[in-house]
Design an enzyme around this catalytic site. Sequence first.
Site, PDB file in Angstrom:
ATOM      1  N   PHE A  41       0.848  -1.183   0.000  1.00  0.00           N
ATOM      2  CA  PHE A  41       0.000   0.000   0.000  1.00  0.00           C
ATOM      3  C   PHE A  41       0.887   1.237   0.000  1.00  0.00           C
ATOM      4  O   PHE A  41       1.869   1.298   0.740  1.00  0.00           O
ATOM      5  CB  PHE A  41      -0.905   0.000   1.234  1.00  0.00           C
ATOM      6  CG  PHE A  41      -2.117   0.881   1.107  1.00  0.00           C
ATOM      7  CD1 PHE A  41      -3.310   0.372   0.632  1.00  0.00           C
ATOM      8  CD2 PHE A  41      -2.049   2.221   1.455  1.00  0.00           C
ATOM      9  CE1 PHE A  41      -4.424   1.178   0.501  1.00  0.00           C
ATOM     10  CE2 PHE A  41      -3.161   3.047   1.321  1.00  0.00           C
ATOM     11  CZ  PHE A  41      -4.349   2.522   0.844  1.00  0.00           C
ATOM     12  N   HIS A  56       1.823  -6.317   6.360  1.00  0.00           N
ATOM     13  CA  HIS A  56       0.767  -6.388   5.350  1.00  0.00           C
ATOM     14  C   HIS A  56       1.323  -6.679   3.962  1.00  0.00           C
ATOM     15  O   HIS A  56       0.585  -6.632   2.980  1.00  0.00           O
ATOM     16  CB  HIS A  56      -0.019  -5.080   5.331  1.00  0.00           C
ATOM     17  CG  HIS A  56      -0.659  -4.741   6.635  1.00  0.00           C
ATOM     18  ND1 HIS A  56      -1.928  -5.151   6.978  1.00  0.00           N
ATOM     19  CD2 HIS A  56      -0.190  -4.061   7.710  1.00  0.00           C
ATOM     20  CE1 HIS A  56      -2.220  -4.727   8.197  1.00  0.00           C
ATOM     21  NE2 HIS A  56      -1.188  -4.055   8.661  1.00  0.00           N
ATOM     22  N   HIS A  74      -1.464 -11.951   3.797  1.00  0.00           N
ATOM     23  CA  HIS A  74      -1.365 -11.630   5.221  1.00  0.00           C
ATOM     24  C   HIS A  74      -2.730 -11.700   5.895  1.00  0.00           C
ATOM     25  O   HIS A  74      -3.775 -11.649   5.244  1.00  0.00           O
ATOM     26  CB  HIS A  74      -0.752 -10.245   5.425  1.00  0.00           C
ATOM     27  CG  HIS A  74      -1.586  -9.132   4.867  1.00  0.00           C
ATOM     28  ND1 HIS A  74      -1.495  -8.720   3.560  1.00  0.00           N
ATOM     29  CD2 HIS A  74      -2.552  -8.350   5.434  1.00  0.00           C
ATOM     30  CE1 HIS A  74      -2.348  -7.729   3.353  1.00  0.00           C
ATOM     31  NE2 HIS A  74      -3.012  -7.496   4.467  1.00  0.00           N
ATOM     32  N   ASP A  93      -4.907  -9.753   8.802  1.00  0.00           N
ATOM     33  CA  ASP A  93      -5.052  -8.576   9.653  1.00  0.00           C
ATOM     34  C   ASP A  93      -5.503  -8.990  11.042  1.00  0.00           C
ATOM     35  O   ASP A  93      -6.320  -9.908  11.203  1.00  0.00           O
ATOM     36  CB  ASP A  93      -6.109  -7.623   9.087  1.00  0.00           C
ATOM     37  CG  ASP A  93      -5.631  -6.836   7.891  1.00  0.00           C
ATOM     38  OD1 ASP A  93      -4.423  -6.859   7.593  1.00  0.00           O
ATOM     39  OD2 ASP A  93      -6.482  -6.187   7.248  1.00  0.00           O
ATOM     40  N   HIS A  99      -5.409  -3.714  13.838  1.00  0.00           N
ATOM     41  CA  HIS A  99      -5.162  -2.932  12.628  1.00  0.00           C
ATOM     42  C   HIS A  99      -6.225  -1.860  12.420  1.00  0.00           C
ATOM     43  O   HIS A  99      -5.936  -0.781  11.886  1.00  0.00           O
ATOM     44  CB  HIS A  99      -5.119  -3.873  11.418  1.00  0.00           C
ATOM     45  CG  HIS A  99      -4.893  -3.212  10.107  1.00  0.00           C
ATOM     46  ND1 HIS A  99      -3.893  -2.294   9.899  1.00  0.00           N
ATOM     47  CD2 HIS A  99      -5.551  -3.318   8.907  1.00  0.00           C
ATOM     48  CE1 HIS A  99      -3.926  -1.868   8.642  1.00  0.00           C
ATOM     49  NE2 HIS A  99      -4.931  -2.468   8.029  1.00  0.00           N
ATOM     50  N   HIS A 133     -13.771  -3.267   7.063  1.00  0.00           N
ATOM     51  CA  HIS A 133     -12.985  -3.694   8.227  1.00  0.00           C
ATOM     52  C   HIS A 133     -13.788  -3.546   9.525  1.00  0.00           C
ATOM     53  O   HIS A 133     -13.656  -4.363  10.439  1.00  0.00           O
ATOM     54  CB  HIS A 133     -11.690  -2.880   8.322  1.00  0.00           C
ATOM     55  CG  HIS A 133     -10.602  -3.331   7.400  1.00  0.00           C
ATOM     56  ND1 HIS A 133     -10.498  -2.883   6.109  1.00  0.00           N
ATOM     57  CD2 HIS A 133      -9.572  -4.199   7.589  1.00  0.00           C
ATOM     58  CE1 HIS A 133      -9.439  -3.443   5.538  1.00  0.00           C
ATOM     59  NE2 HIS A 133      -8.864  -4.251   6.406  1.00  0.00           N
ATOM     60  N   GLU A 191      -5.817 -11.185   3.108  1.00  0.00           N
ATOM     61  CA  GLU A 191      -5.765 -10.295   1.947  1.00  0.00           C
ATOM     62  C   GLU A 191      -4.537 -10.619   1.102  1.00  0.00           C
ATOM     63  O   GLU A 191      -3.594 -11.252   1.567  1.00  0.00           O
ATOM     64  CB  GLU A 191      -5.724  -8.838   2.409  1.00  0.00           C
ATOM     65  CG  GLU A 191      -6.977  -8.412   3.163  1.00  0.00           C
ATOM     66  CD  GLU A 191      -6.873  -7.063   3.840  1.00  0.00           C
ATOM     67  OE1 GLU A 191      -7.904  -6.378   3.947  1.00  0.00           O
ATOM     68  OE2 GLU A 191      -5.753  -6.698   4.292  1.00  0.00           O
TER      69      GLU A 191
END
Length: 208
Positions: free
Chosen positions: A18, A48, A52, A54, A58, A160, A172
């Site tokens: 990201f 991440h 991965h 979460d 997070h 989320h 993800e």
Amino acid sequence: MKRLWDISPPLFNGSPVFPGDTPYRQRWAASIGPGCPVNVSEITLSPHAGAHADAPLHYADGAATIGDVPLDAFLGPCRVVHCIGVGPLVQPEHLARVESGLPARVLVRTNQRSVVDRWVDDFSAFAPQTLAWLAQRGVRLVGIDTASVDPAASKTLDAHQVLLKHDLRVLENLVLDEVPEGDYELIALPLRLVQADASPVRAVLREL
């Protein structure tokens, strides 16, 4: 032996993360040579990066770290559902046809071919109501073959927050390109990182 599908993208210097997140970097801290019998590397990365899981931490201050999350949701019967080309959000109607006998783990494929060598921000994500719909049907873990269950531009992370409300686990950045739609055994255990907000996983599917 039962067939395995590796659904984890490769991790390497330059792996996409990201924007603004810590990239994957590796250097050699020691190399075989005079006075040194081993190669030893040093790795820096966001938790991440790559495939991965979460942790609730997070997306909620004071919530559980990934080391505190029970492992049972990351191991067991799983259904892979193809939703290729559905647009920006996976809606409940895209999953309704596979509702019968739904196991506790659902992975959604949205890409014809996953992009593993560069960042893209126009990926498909989950509509929040889809995650609630899955939770209402006994699903405990969801996964997707994109960088996030929320759109890249989201600042409220509505999907989320549904994970948090229903205590759902999430995977993800999966790669489901070669996986036919159907039922499998999922094995995707996070590391016991007792302070972390996420963990890389080596996610695999095994035929039943």
